[in-house]
Motif scaffolding. Sequence first.
Motif, PDB file in Angstrom:
ATOM      1  N   ARG C 168      32.547  -8.940  58.630  1.00 36.00           N
ATOM      2  CA  ARG C 168      31.915  -9.697  59.729  1.00 36.00           C
ATOM      3  C   ARG C 168      33.414 -10.438  60.489  1.00 36.00           C
ATOM      4  O   ARG C 168      33.515 -10.060  61.798  1.00 36.00           O
ATOM      5  CB  ARG C 168      31.232 -10.994  59.367  1.00 36.00           C
ATOM      6  CG  ARG C 168      30.473 -11.576  60.403  1.00 36.00           C
ATOM      7  CD  ARG C 168      29.338 -12.717  59.888  1.00 36.00           C
ATOM      8  NE  ARG C 168      28.509 -11.978  58.864  1.00 36.00           N
ATOM      9  CZ  ARG C 168      28.495 -12.443  57.605  1.00 36.00           C
ATOM     10  NH1 ARG C 168      29.084 -13.371  57.111  1.00 36.00           N
ATOM     11  NH2 ARG C 168      27.429 -12.105  56.879  1.00 36.00           N
ATOM     12  N   ASP C 169      34.301 -11.083  59.878  1.00 38.72           N
ATOM     13  CA  ASP C 169      35.370 -11.592  60.492  1.00 38.72           C
ATOM     14  C   ASP C 169      36.338 -10.526  61.023  1.00 38.72           C
ATOM     15  O   ASP C 169      36.886 -10.659  62.069  1.00 38.72           O
ATOM     16  CB  ASP C 169      36.004 -12.398  59.369  1.00 38.72           C
ATOM     17  CG  ASP C 169      35.246 -13.554  58.970  1.00 38.72           C
ATOM     18  OD1 ASP C 169      34.385 -13.756  59.482  1.00 38.72           O
ATOM     19  OD2 ASP C 169      35.916 -14.352  58.038  1.00 38.72           O
ATOM     20  N   ASP C 170      36.553  -9.510  60.244  1.00 39.56           N
ATOM     21  CA  ASP C 170      37.563  -8.488  61.192  1.00 39.56           C
ATOM     22  C   ASP C 170      36.978  -7.910  62.288  1.00 39.56           C
ATOM     23  O   ASP C 170      37.623  -7.880  63.341  1.00 39.56           O
ATOM     24  CB  ASP C 170      37.888  -7.349  60.050  1.00 39.56           C
ATOM     25  CG  ASP C 170      38.667  -7.919  58.723  1.00 39.56           C
ATOM     26  OD1 ASP C 170      39.137  -8.867  58.917  1.00 39.56           O
ATOM     27  OD2 ASP C 170      38.930  -6.860  57.825  1.00 39.56           O
ATOM     28  N   ALA C 171      35.733  -7.879  62.272  1.00 39.31           N
ATOM     29  CA  ALA C 171      34.974  -7.198  63.433  1.00 39.31           C
ATOM     30  C   ALA C 171      35.219  -8.341  64.618  1.00 39.31           C
ATOM     31  O   ALA C 171      35.512  -8.046  65.814  1.00 39.31           O
ATOM     32  CB  ALA C 171      33.559  -6.979  63.289  1.00 39.31           C
ATOM     33  N   MET C 172      34.881  -9.767  64.347  1.00 44.05           N
ATOM     34  CA  MET C 172      34.851 -10.622  65.378  1.00 44.05           C
ATOM     35  C   MET C 172      36.486 -10.829  65.713  1.00 44.05           C
ATOM     36  O   MET C 172      36.438 -11.019  67.207  1.00 44.05           O
ATOM     37  CB  MET C 172      34.646 -11.884  64.816  1.00 44.05           C
ATOM     38  CG  MET C 172      33.044 -12.012  64.463  1.00 44.05           C
ATOM     39  SD  MET C 172      32.103 -11.757  66.077  1.00 44.05           S
ATOM     40  CE  MET C 172      31.081 -10.501  65.606  1.00 44.05           C
ATOM     41  N   GLN C 173      37.385 -10.858  64.914  1.00 45.61           N
ATOM     42  CA  GLN C 173      38.667 -10.774  65.390  1.00 45.61           C
ATOM     43  C   GLN C 173      39.252  -9.632  66.242  1.00 45.61           C
ATOM     44  O   GLN C 173      39.878  -9.749  67.255  1.00 45.61           O
ATOM     45  CB  GLN C 173      39.739 -10.949  64.132  1.00 45.61           C
ATOM     46  CG  GLN C 173      41.115 -11.104  64.356  1.00 45.61           C
ATOM     47  CD  GLN C 173      42.017 -10.907  63.047  1.00 45.61           C
ATOM     48  OE1 GLN C 173      41.703 -11.669  62.211  1.00 45.61           O
ATOM     49  NE2 GLN C 173      43.063 -10.142  63.303  1.00 45.61           N
TER      50      GLN C 173
END
Lengths: 302, 302, 302, 302
Positions: C168-173
């Motif tokens: 989730r976080d890598d995609a958002m970043q």
Amino acid sequence: MTLTPEQQAEIEAQRARTQPTFRATAPGIEAHLYRAQPVLDHGFVRVVDYMGDDAAIVQAARVSYGAGTKHVSNDEGLIRYLMRHWHSTPFEMCEIKLHVKLPVFVARQWIRHRTANVNEYSARYSILDREFYVPAPDALAAQSTVNNQGRGEVLQGEEAERVLRWLRDDAMQAYDHYEEMLSQEGQQGLARELARMNLPASVYTQWYWKTDLHNLFHFLRLRADAHAQYEIRVYADAIAAMVRDWVPAAYAAFEDYRMGGATLSSRALDCIRRMLAGEEVTQENSGMSKGEWREFEAVLHP
Amino acid sequence: MTLTPEQQAEIEAQRARTQPTFRATAPGIEAHLYRAQPVLDHGFVRVVDYMGDDAAIVQAARVSYGAGTKHVSNDEGLIRYLMRHWHSTPFEMCEIKLHVKLPVFVARQWIRHRTANVNEYSARYSILDREFYVPAPDALAAQSTVNNQGRGEVLQGEEAERVLRWLRDDAMQAYDHYEEMLSQEGQQGLARELARMNLPASVYTQWYWKTDLHNLFHFLRLRADAHAQYEIRVYADAIAAMVRDWVPAAYAAFEDYRMGGATLSSRALDCIRRMLAGEEVTQENSGMSKGEWREFEAVLHP
Amino acid sequence: MTLTPEQQAEIEAQRARTQPTFRATAPGIEAHLYRAQPVLDHGFVRVVDYMGDDAAIVQAARVSYGAGTKHVSNDEGLIRYLMRHWHSTPFEMCEIKLHVKLPVFVARQWIRHRTANVNEYSARYSILDREFYVPAPDALAAQSTVNNQGRGEVLQGEEAERVLRWLRDDAMQAYDHYEEMLSQEGQQGLARELARMNLPASVYTQWYWKTDLHNLFHFLRLRADAHAQYEIRVYADAIAAMVRDWVPAAYAAFEDYRMGGATLSSRALDCIRRMLAGEEVTQENSGMSKGEWREFEAVLHP
Amino acid sequence: MTLTPEQQAEIEAQRARTQPTFRATAPGIEAHLYRAQPVLDHGFVRVVDYMGDDAAIVQAARVSYGAGTKHVSNDEGLIRYLMRHWHSTPFEMCEIKLHVKLPVFVARQWIRHRTANVNEYSARYSILDREFYVPAPDALAAQSTVNNQGRGEVLQGEEAERVLRWLRDDAMQAYDHYEEMLSQEGQQGLARELARMNLPASVYTQWYWKTDLHNLFHFLRLRADAHAQYEIRVYADAIAAMVRDWVPAAYAAFEDYRMGGATLSSRALDCIRRMLAGEEVTQENSGMSKGEWREFEAVLHP
């Protein structure tokens, strides 16, 4: 088959000496290169070029599956695995180019295989030769009485003679008129693209046909099959013999999984399971139609 | 490009000695065989196999057109004739197999050319390497302000630095997590087929790609074109240079009739006729839209 | 799935009223038309258009086989016959057009089916939405320990949490930086065709995908199979349910002969014959490798 | 053309009433549905089904190019843009299914277009009708004296009569023998798959042929062209008229950019630029061969 002296000389020239290449070579198919394998009365198949070998299939598979292929101990095992699991793309890495001389009615069946490259002799541009397929006596079959698309017994006696005479004489007469219509002596001469339509479907044409090994196997499965028309099956058989020499491991897998194998339906598999469990299974309790059951029985008791 | 020592050794082994073959060979492409031509920062193209040469195109055409080709005096003239008249099937008689290493977003454009055989490295089976495309500073282009799909000027200064840093750091972080998710030390380890989805489209993949010369020309016309994205164009350019060495006559015809040529509409041809007759033709009286007229002018005054 | 209010309104408008047509219509698929069937967290499949129905398959077969089809008493029987005997061309007479929203890594598997027409959303021209696939907890599977391409148990506890957080976080970043790189506020803004390469393969794309029923069945056989990756299988399952409503007879035949069937090799058939004759057959005396035998046993005892 | 009373009744039944559908409908082609358009002496073309309309092309393009298509003000403009820039995939979103009755020698040219689905009447299963193409007097052309594949003047007088008589009588005799060979009265009767080879290429066959609009345009460009053989051109013309009614905007763009357009080589464009600059350009200083120059002149002065 009648190769012209020019063709014969060309083949000999092409086989007179080799060239060095860095490419993969397949010795088994090199022996066939350019040579014409006779098929039917005037036809032939010959390999004009090829790309790849058994190792090329393995190489492509290892690019795809990387480390995933390491557990298969050897090339033959990997090729069998690919064939069994319908991994078709590695087989597409091999390509073959054939020069085929064949009757037009055979060409019409053949061309339905669309995934191939074709250059056919054009009767719009050029004049066809006086060559027609006339079946050998043992290929002169009656219409099957049980199968709309099949053959029955071989015709005999007067009927056979009459048929052969008509096939031969009608073709000769059509060709005589073809020549006379084309002639420009004392007349204008009909356009080639029109005159050709007088010729029967038994006339020979020729083409270069190039396809990959996956699509070739598909062709062979359908056309080297017992249900294929005899006149195309003999071409498929001749090609199959060449493919066996070209990619022996792939061909062996093809024979085991495709030519000698069978696809069984869910119902058929269920019947087998019941039989193995000791149950008496008949058409009536199988869930299959009579036709399906007959085919199923033929698989169990060939 | 980083070839591993194993790859380097394999290439050298493959080029260490030739095999004799009866097939047609094309010396120009033999010199390229197996060797990796670097493209972008980690990519490459290399020829793994080929079938045919200029003469193979002519040979197939003469099968098709028979005596009809006799009036063309030489092979080069015949090849130009075929190209000019969109006779594509003779060009299909040549085939090439390439091994390409390329970023995923380039692969996604490339694969839209469907008439080809492909074996791609599978990230379901195997683990991808830590290799990502990061543009060279002079390829770091701004969005075009006039063209939705084009590039404008090269980014400069802080903006350029920031973009490069993000492209690099986000990729590295994604790969760190990819590795950690896959790891089976002290944990189960995520399935490869899931973990790969964390990697950005700049990651490199590789495939074997095999196609015939006609379809390759179509690919080159679209992808070596000035409107193609730079990152696929450099692959097309590298391939074009190999094709020039492989089939020089066909490539020259392709350059003249396709790459350097243009298809003009009925309206555009009409404008040219009016211009040649001395008329003043403007966008307003041309019957073309502004966009068409701009493109038409670019053809007349390149 | 998140349909935008505009999409929702468009679908309602399209379903608000019917048009009269002389064409064959298939009521079962009319009920699906335009409606989006949710798949995964943000994806969907919807039927945009179709051509033909069960009767169209029969109609084409009767053109081909003429009087030869008369002995099959009804349409369903004829369709089963065609499927059993691999007569694929009548099934090609039906066509379907789907609108699919799917993660890029699924799109990359899907596109390997080349015999289809595709129009994909272009990230060169347009900006992608902030939508990424993040597996539901029960789809977060470990790497299989026995199968290079398979999944094992579902991840638990901290490992599962960590993986979900990274995905989730890598995609958002990556998306934050994508937006910032594209921004033209106070800077030039990176070209879209470059910025998109920062996005991971979990990002959603969409396309129109059109194919004929024969090729669709081939797709379903491979992708609705238990060995297919879960994330593409759910799309195949959704499509299969629509096809069942569209061409019920063809789908039933497909289920019996393809999905529920199995292709047995020459060796496997031989083993069955020996078993039915009362022989004790084991892997050792079967002629099969261990892998083949395991798969064979799975067919006999599912 | 001779439709049987059964066929006539079937067409009337199919046109007797419409069905409601949610699909896109194209009123222009609805008017053609099922109706047989006569071609040559016994042939016809009729539309059996279709998918999509002009709006479907636009819809697919907007999926691909998203916001990138907004600057084109209307559908017609966008369709022209797509055609001009060889964006073929949106045109693939339309599909048409035709029922065609045509002589075998025409079918043999037609089938070379491989990207289509075909179900042809099988003479292995069924018996062909006694219908043969015999040219109308004004189509009975001599071989061209300047072009290997072309036609010259129309044959006259005795030569014309003789040709027509042979074409007719040879076909009738071949059909008489075909029937007699098949007969099972007092004899076994030759297999259909063999007997058919006695029939000339002027015999009529029929098929269902289904293709997408992009490939159909390609077919029309080659076959509705002045260089195509008259007997296939009349089919292409009949289809073109239907397509014009089906997708009027796409057809208009096709006419402007393809049928009425021309592809000019790099050399030809250079000559035009020199001419516009006032230079006297001749074949000698053009860099073109005589053949190319002749074709170039024909473009400039049609």
